[in-house]
Design an enzyme around this catalytic site. Sequence first.
Site, PDB file in Angstrom:
ATOM      1  N   LYS A   1       0.838  -1.201   0.000  1.00 19.37           N
ATOM      2  CA  LYS A   1       0.000   0.000   0.000  1.00 19.37           C
ATOM      3  C   LYS A   1       0.873   1.251   0.000  1.00 19.37           C
ATOM      4  O   LYS A   1       0.577   2.229  -0.699  1.00 19.37           O
ATOM      5  CB  LYS A   1      -0.901  -0.031   1.229  1.00 19.37           C
ATOM      6  CG  LYS A   1      -1.711   1.235   1.462  1.00 19.37           C
ATOM      7  CD  LYS A   1      -2.461   1.140   2.790  1.00 19.37           C
ATOM      8  CE  LYS A   1      -3.073   2.479   3.176  1.00 19.37           C
ATOM      9  NZ  LYS A   1      -3.730   2.433   4.499  1.00 19.37           N
ATOM     10  N   ARG A   2       1.954   1.224   0.742  1.00 19.06           N
ATOM     11  CA  ARG A   2       2.841   2.384   0.816  1.00 19.06           C
ATOM     12  C   ARG A   2       3.468   2.698  -0.543  1.00 19.06           C
ATOM     13  O   ARG A   2       3.645   3.862  -0.898  1.00 19.06           O
ATOM     14  CB  ARG A   2       3.940   2.136   1.851  1.00 19.06           C
ATOM     15  CG  ARG A   2       4.931   3.283   1.976  1.00 19.06           C
ATOM     16  CD  ARG A   2       5.881   3.079   3.146  1.00 19.06           C
ATOM     17  NE  ARG A   2       5.188   3.131   4.423  1.00 19.06           N
ATOM     18  CZ  ARG A   2       5.797   3.019   5.594  1.00 19.06           C
ATOM     19  NH1 ARG A   2       7.102   2.815   5.655  1.00 19.06           N
ATOM     20  NH2 ARG A   2       5.096   3.101   6.709  1.00 19.06           N
TER      21      ARG A   2
END
Length: 509
Positions: A267-268
């Site tokens: 996600k990052r």
Amino acid sequence: MNQENIRVRFAPSPTGGLHLGGVRTALFNYLFARHNGGKFILRIEDTDRSRYVEGAEQYIFDCLKWCGIEPDESALHGGGYGPYRQSDRKEIYLKYALELIDKGYAYYAFDTPEELAAMRERFTTKENPSPKYDQRLREQMRNSLTLSAQETQGLIAENTPYVIRLKVPENEVLHFTDIIRGDIEHNTSTVDDKVLLKNDGMPTYHLAAVVDDYLMKISHVFRGEEWLPSLPFHVLLWKYLGWKKNMPQWVHLPLILKPSGKGKLSKRDGEQAGFPVFAMDWKDPRTGEITNGFKERGFLPEAFINMLAMLGWSAGTEQEIFSLDELVSAFSLEKVHKGGARFDFEKAKWYNQQHLLKTSDRTLAQLAKPWFEKDGIYSGEEDLTKGIGMIKERCHLLPDLVTQSAFLFKHPGEIDLDAIKKKWDNQVYRFFEEWLGQLDAVNESDPASWEHSVHGLMAAKGLKGGAVMLPLRVMLVGGKFGPGVFDIAAFIGKEAVTYRVQKALAALK
């Protein structure tokens, strides 16, 4: 392959947004089931109540529905093998955990968190920096293997918190086969005595997954390759519960890698690079944080699914664009790759562009309508459909349909005067003044009539196309883009053409 016995499952945890890796696992389950006439089951693995997030289960159902890969059996769809939420199956797991204890394959462990921490500190060495509760250390701990039966029963009667651990054998070589990776051999000396049942009575993933896969008659288990280290433990459970002949076939899928190709996509990574990694927008109810999804960025579900299928699989041909039905027809496990698949957002947008081009203009008008309305543009369906048909070849995402066609429905807010000035002089200025006076003779809905009007006056004035056509485009559009300039004029009509040209002339005086 007996089609009646093909049963596969997607088993997500309701802990947040649905990562594209999870959707791909669901997709490969779905494609395999449909290709072989089997069943696709959705099972919610919600036994870790500390990580449970309200609304996440419904979000999973919504994502799969948007993708077009809804299950045959689930808590929502029903089926003959429920309940389909693990939190509703608590008593089932206790039964099998106690059976393993009775058979001598598991044991009670009463160690407190403080005792476990002390164990790790006491036995940490340079050779063993992360001691585990295993064959070597279990005899040093407070469990039913080191306590007498009377002491054990006394602690249980006193409601002393405990977990149930599997008693992993020492130095046993396990052999198993993964359809993608072939034969695998693993020595149990590297496997710790993992917890089967937690002190809240809930099972861990390991016990629950095996018990449910057996009871739900799962024939093939699809999951990411990060679960390979857990496979020996699961194989032991299948063996100790007496179900080894019913053990499913294993399919460990390759990782989806970062755009750099180094490491698993997270996600990052998406947040830092500005692309989505979730199927749909996810709003964390605890923090209010919104994580963007492919749907809200303007991807078509068909394109999203097509892109995911090609991350780790290929048909073995040059074909890259597939409908869902075509994917079902072409899918086979033999063509799933072993190596990780690098995610490329630009390629993802290309897939979407190809599916936009295959979609009817009327359908695109309906899909893109929310973006048009958000931008303050509302036009009748016929105009919207026609306008989209003029510009969709230049678009990758649904919002692009707005940015590429907004000038067809409203006057451009700004005009790129610098682009015009490169071709500008008094002769061109006088050309446009005179041309505006001749527009009464133009059939405004006919591109050919607009072309005849412009080219006729250019010939009379001795002007070349480059001197007039670029300035005219910028005046009508606002910039150096868009479809044929005479098609634009025919679409927006005389009144809009006159207004835009006059506005530009005033700015260029």
